[in-house]
Scaffold this active site. Structure first.
Site, PDB file in Angstrom:
ATOM      1  N   ASN A   1       0.877  -1.177   0.000  1.00 55.89           N
ATOM      2  CA  ASN A   1       0.000   0.000   0.000  1.00 55.89           C
ATOM      3  C   ASN A   1       0.913   1.226   0.000  1.00 55.89           C
ATOM      4  OD1 ASN A   1      -1.825   2.025   0.479  1.00 55.89           O
ATOM      5  ND2 ASN A   1      -2.757   1.065   2.266  1.00 55.89           N
TER       6      ASN A   1
ATOM      7  N   ARG B   1      -2.560  -2.164  -3.518  1.00 56.53           N
ATOM      8  CA  ARG B   1      -3.781  -1.402  -3.303  1.00 56.53           C
ATOM      9  C   ARG B   1      -3.752  -0.201  -4.252  1.00 56.53           C
ATOM     10  NH1 ARG B   1      -5.075   3.276   0.878  1.00 56.53           N
ATOM     11  NH2 ARG B   1      -7.221   3.545   0.265  1.00 56.53           N
TER      12      ARG B   1
ATOM     13  N   HIS C   1     -13.081   2.418  -0.188  1.00 56.25           N
ATOM     14  CA  HIS C   1     -13.018   1.434   0.915  1.00 56.25           C
ATOM     15  C   HIS C   1     -13.635   0.095   0.498  1.00 56.25           C
ATOM     16  CE1 HIS C   1     -13.128   4.986   4.008  1.00 56.25           C
ATOM     17  NE2 HIS C   1     -11.869   4.596   3.837  1.00 56.25           N
TER      18      HIS C   1
ATOM     19  N   ARG D   1     -12.054  15.372   7.093  1.00 62.58           N
ATOM     20  CA  ARG D   1     -12.883  15.682   5.915  1.00 62.58           C
ATOM     21  C   ARG D   1     -14.316  15.951   6.347  1.00 62.58           C
ATOM     22  NH1 ARG D   1     -11.510  10.479   2.618  1.00 62.58           N
ATOM     23  NH2 ARG D   1      -9.433  10.343   3.486  1.00 62.58           N
TER      24      ARG D   1
ATOM     25  N   GLU E   1      -8.177  -5.384   5.180  1.00 61.76           N
ATOM     26  CA  GLU E   1      -8.111  -5.044   3.753  1.00 61.76           C
ATOM     27  C   GLU E   1      -6.939  -5.751   3.064  1.00 61.76           C
ATOM     28  OE1 GLU E   1      -8.619  -0.908   5.382  1.00 61.76           O
ATOM     29  OE2 GLU E   1      -9.326  -0.552   3.344  1.00 61.76           O
TER      30      GLU E   1
END
Ligand code: ADP
Length: 406
Positions: A22, A96, A185, A246, A390
């Site tokens: 990642n 990823r 996601h 955010r 993940e």
């Protein structure tokens, strides 16, 4: 450079291992996983790339070492050395990748064609995709001859119907420029939906689930019979839920209003909405849910307000996603907040009691990795905690996409 690591005796029965990568702008997270056993053998991180970079790892061995001013390629070569020193090999590398646009509705092998398509989609995620591409190129240098696979944050949501993915703006913007909702996601939503079904002793095809991935970034998804039918993030990961820094949803006229009234530039507003809003913006103190809950407990009103707005908007979105499902079997909480924050789950369930969700305080007193499962007294529908993984989704997809060399 640190001291050489002690070579370990590799397990002779070890299955084919997959290295999951990642890649961020100044860091690389990695995990060497055994997808057949759903086990992480070694995981680690190269941080501060380009300056005083450090490689650290844990699992079957634990240590760290300075890797000087290593860039992405040099850091991955350090990972190669580390695996070699530990007597480990990998049969595939899984990456990823944040945005696959409409082109990638599933994971795929890295080859000239897929790289060309990926480059053509860079504009959709200008902060993330270029560095993901850099990671793939660096891994091609560091692991020559080892097949690589790209796994997208967006592809799980490619099953969304038009009514969920279209913005009500001129249709030509979709037709000509592919401006639409994509969602992110996806690996996490996919993992916890399958794992939740397993824990309930059902198959995903039997269930209507809302999955809430609550980390620094937050999104929820409606997963009907194993496929995503709606989600809260959109063209970019800014849409939807309140997140650490955010804003999530705001009035689309906010940019114009702030430009006109405060003289802010478009870039100022975009930066503010991404980096200074959400939990941080509302509380004025932190983007970290754990800290905010402590502050709220000690009487900090703005911290309490930030948590309440977070929970209220989350509950509102979960209820909205049930429309996409037409029925609700379970709400799944995951991610750092979802797995660990009892008060957030409690408040969200309180707000959703009208759906028949009733918290069981003892079951809800679960913590992160220690326990997962149902947290409601009600069983139909129910809410549960599932720990996400993940990297394991990426490892499994990579193993499944490796070319058959027999
Ligand atoms: P990322 O999206 O970066 O992977 P994580 O999934 O690790 O992030 O989630 C980070 C969030 O989880 C932070 O807001 C952090 O405060 C929260 N978190 C972690 N542990 C706890 C806890 N015990 N209680 C409340 N929040 C927690």
């Amino acid at each position: 450079m640190g001291k050489p690591v002690e070579a370990i005796q590799p397990d002779t029965d070890m299955n084919a291992l997959i290295l999951v990568i990642n890649c961020g702008s100044s860091s690389i997270k990695f995990s060497l996983a055994d997808p057949a056993e759903s086990r992480h053998v070694l995981s680690g991180m190269a941080e501060n790339l380009g300056q005083e970079a450090v490689l650290s790892w844990k699992g079957i061995a634990k240590d760290s070492r300075d890797i000087g001013d290593a860039d992405h390629t040099a850091a991955l070569l350090e990972v190669v050395n580390l695996l070699h020193e530990l007597g480990l090999t990998c049969s595939g590398v899984g990456h990823r990748v944040v945005h696959g646009g409409e082109h990638f509705s599933g994971s795929c092998l890295v080859d000239e064609e897929s790289m060309e398509a990926l480059r053509a989609h860079q504009h959709l995620a200008p902060l993330h995709n270029p560095v993901n591409i850099l990671g793939i190129e660096a891994a091609q240098e560091a692991f020559p001859g080892i097949p690589q696979v790209m796994v997208f944050d967006t592809s799980f949501h490619q099953s969304m119907p038009e009514r969920a993915y279209l913005y009500p703006i001129p249709y030509e913007l979709y037709e000509e420029h592919r401006i639409r909702r994509y969602g992110f996601h996806g690996t996490s939503h996919r993992y916890v939906a399958a794992e939740g079904a397993r824990l309930l002793g059902k198959s995903p095809e039997e269930l209507c689930l809302v999955t809430a991935h609550l980390g620094n970034g937050c999104s929820a998804a409606a997963v009907k019979h194993g496929v995503s039918v709606d989600t809260t993030m959109g063209l970019t990961p800014l849409e939807g839920l309140v997140m650490g820094t955010r804003s999530g949803d705001v009035d689309p006229s906010l940019h114009q209003y702030l430009c006109d009234t405060l003289g802010m530039t478009l870039a100022d507003v975009t930066g503010m909405l991404n980096k200074k809003s959400g939990l941080l913006g509302l509380s004025g103190s932190s983007n970290d849910m754990r800290q905010l809950l402590e502050l709220a407990e000690n009487g900090d009103k703005r911290a309490a307000l930030a948590v309440e707005v977070f929970c209220y908007r989350l509950a509102k979105s979960i209820a909205g996603l049930v429309v996409g499902l037409g029925h609700l079997d379970a709400v799944i909480f995951t991610g750092g907040i979802g797995e660990n924050s009892l008060p957030v789950r409690k408040r969200v369930l309180q707000l959703l009691e009208f759906l028949g969700l009733k918290e069981d305080p003892d079951l809800n007193a679960v913590h992160g990795r220690e326990h997962q499962g149902r947290i409601t007294a009600s069983e139909n529908p129910l809410a549960m905690v599932v720990n996400t993984d993940e990297e394991m989704v990426i490892a499994r997809d990579t193993a499944a996409n490796l070319p058959d060399l027999s």
